[in-house]
Enzyme design. Sequence first.
Site, PDB file in Angstrom:
ATOM      1  N   GLU A  46       0.908  -1.004  -0.169  1.00 22.45           N
ATOM      2  CA  GLU A  46      -0.170  -0.353   0.279  1.00 22.45           C
ATOM      3  C   GLU A  46       1.161   1.207  -0.089  1.00 22.45           C
ATOM      4  O   GLU A  46       1.785   1.211   0.914  1.00 22.45           O
ATOM      5  CB  GLU A  46      -0.817   0.045   1.229  1.00 22.45           C
TER       6      GLU A  46
ATOM      7  N   SER B  25      -4.967   2.508  -0.734  1.00 19.96           N
ATOM      8  CA  SER B  25      -6.138   2.610   0.154  1.00 19.96           C
ATOM      9  C   SER B  25      -7.088   3.942  -0.060  1.00 19.96           C
ATOM     10  O   SER B  25      -6.855   4.782  -1.191  1.00 19.96           O
ATOM     11  CB  SER B  25      -5.780   2.994   1.649  1.00 19.96           C
TER      12      SER B  25
END
Length: 291
Positions: free
Chosen positions: A138, A164
């Site tokens: 991420e 995200s």
Amino acid sequence: LWNADEKTVTGLTWNELLDQWQNSERREVCRDRLRAADGVDPDEVILPPAIAKERGLTSTVCFPSGNLCPEGSVIKATSIDPTVIDDDGVYRKRGRARVFSKESDAIAAVKGQSEKPIEAGDVIVLIGRGPIGCGMEETYQITSALKYLSFGKHVALVTDARFSGVSTGACVGHVGPEALAGGPIGRVRDGDTVELIIDRNTLDGQVDLVATVDGIDPVEALRTRSIAEGLDRDENIPDDTRLWAALQQVGGGSWGGCTYDVDKIIETLNAGQAALAAKTSDKSQEEVNAK
């Protein structure tokens, strides 16, 4: 998309359950509490699509394609700074590619801690961050760093990593195929020119290599260039992550691999095993002939 006539574990169909909820005392109590406690009309919380459109609400995500992401990509189009959106609702950017294979290196360039800092107008191309490269980390840190740059809204990011929901800006992620699977994103070089066009009205988008630093035709460059020198998967990736990435690749990569088709995976594995057996047999025959 949803068969509401199917039975649920309650023994009732979705239609029956929803009809019960629509007219239930519990639902009315909840609606009354929302009005009393927050002064909010429940019908203003969840809107039917037609009413939402009337009020100017739009969908959030766009799935650009293009010669750098032939299998697809994702951008949260509504998170792009509105001041860089053209009057027709389209984000258009053409900038110099700055290629990185580690998020930490990209962040250092954003912070001005490298020999060639990121400048307004640049397009950061972060590669090798997909499932094969690192398990698809991420990359919020880089989008967060860009957010606090005075000129961050004038910098775009294209990557085979993921984001995200808190990421903001012109950040295109989940590019497929990923660089280490032979994706064209891995053939971009520092100084190339990358163009992004994101239509926030129609949710259409393109991410393309449009010019090269060495003057080669972009299409030819993406066909003949090798993957960036030294690009490899991270060390110390857990075995289960490596296995997941391999199975996902067999299943179709970052996009096709998300469809859990056991028959197709087994078929592909069997085909690969047969090809390997044939290759081994040919090599053995060559050795016999040589002797």
